[in-house]
Each structure stands twice: as C-alpha cells, then as structure tokens.
Design an enzyme around this catalytic site. Sequence first.
Site, PDB file in Angstrom:
ATOM      1  N   GLY A  50       0.787  -1.214   0.000  1.00 21.76           N
ATOM      2  CA  GLY A  50       0.000   0.000   0.000  1.00 21.76           C
ATOM      3  C   GLY A  50       0.824   1.271   0.000  1.00 21.76           C
ATOM      4  N   SER A  51       0.146   2.332   0.371  1.00 20.95           N
ATOM      5  CA  SER A  51       0.648   3.694   0.284  1.00 20.95           C
ATOM      6  C   SER A  51       1.799   3.976   1.241  1.00 20.95           C
ATOM      7  CB  SER A  51      -0.501   4.654   0.594  1.00 20.95           C
ATOM      8  OG  SER A  51      -0.029   5.960   0.770  1.00 20.95           O
ATOM      9  N   THR A  52       2.660   4.892   0.819  1.00 15.96           N
ATOM     10  CA  THR A  52       3.757   5.336   1.694  1.00 15.96           C
ATOM     11  C   THR A  52       3.236   6.041   2.946  1.00 15.96           C
ATOM     12  OG1 THR A  52       3.956   7.380   0.418  1.00 15.96           O
ATOM     13  CG2 THR A  52       5.420   5.566  -0.179  1.00 15.96           C
ATOM     14  N   VAL A  53       1.983   6.472   2.923  1.00 15.05           N
ATOM     15  CA  VAL A  53       1.389   7.092   4.113  1.00 15.05           C
ATOM     16  C   VAL A  53       1.326   6.084   5.259  1.00 15.05           C
ATOM     17  CG1 VAL A  53      -0.660   8.288   5.004  1.00 15.05           C
ATOM     18  CG2 VAL A  53       0.144   8.753   2.692  1.00 15.05           C
ATOM     19  N   GLY A  54       1.428   4.800   4.940  1.00 12.18           N
ATOM     20  CA  GLY A  54       1.455   3.767   5.974  1.00 12.18           C
ATOM     21  C   GLY A  54       2.543   3.997   7.008  1.00 12.18           C
TER      22      GLY A  54
END
Length: 129
Positions: free
Chosen positions: A60-64
């Site tokens: 998933g997203s780097t916001v993880g």
Amino acid sequence: MIECRNIAKGKGKGELIVSSEPISFLGGVNPETGVIIDPTHELKGECIKDKVLFIPGGKGSTVGSYVIFQMMKNNTAPKAIICLNAEPIIATGAIMSDIPMVDSPSETKDLTTGTLVEVDGDNGTIEIL
C-alpha cells in the site's frame, strides 16, 4: 537464537501475532486502537498493540509509515516487527517510531502466534523466551 537482518534499532518483547498476508497500515489498521480493520485480511479484528507483529511485508501507500508513527504516539503500536522481506513503507515507519524491526529470519518454524519472543534490532536476532 534466530539470526536476522537488523532494520530498526532497539529491543522489543512480546507475544507474537503472525500473518501469512502483508498488511497495509493505511486503511488496514486503526491507529487509535491498533486493531486490524481491513475486511479481507486474515487478522481482521485482531489487536496488534503491544504484540510482536510477524508479517511477510507491507503493502500500500507510503502514508502507511505515518500511520505506524501515529500508532506509536497513540500507544497502540506493536512492540516489534518481524518481516520476511522488509520494504520501505514499514521499515521507514519502524525507524521513525523507534519500533525494533528485523527481517529475513534464518528460521521461522517456531515463530507462531502466542509465542513469547524478544526482537533485538541492534544485533539482528529473535530470541524465543
């Protein structure tokens, strides 16, 4: 002692929670509670707070990475993380959050849910307690 590659420094001790599926922290874990909320994940409804999380890796997203950091600030983060293959999202989150992390364990057969372990991110080891 299980040899690993060290990713994030520090030591963390706790009960293992093991998944055969990668986790996306963005949208997959509630940072307020530490509960896995991804409706398709095998650990849906399980809490990873104060556990040692053993996963193949992240997705998933780097916001993880920032979700992991938020979990640390909320006291809902795991005590340590073990990955089969670390990837940048979870590694960055662990490093930012001072969560010990290792990957590439030399052996995994004794790493089962409920087992008490200590992860040493300084020396790259997992000790079964």
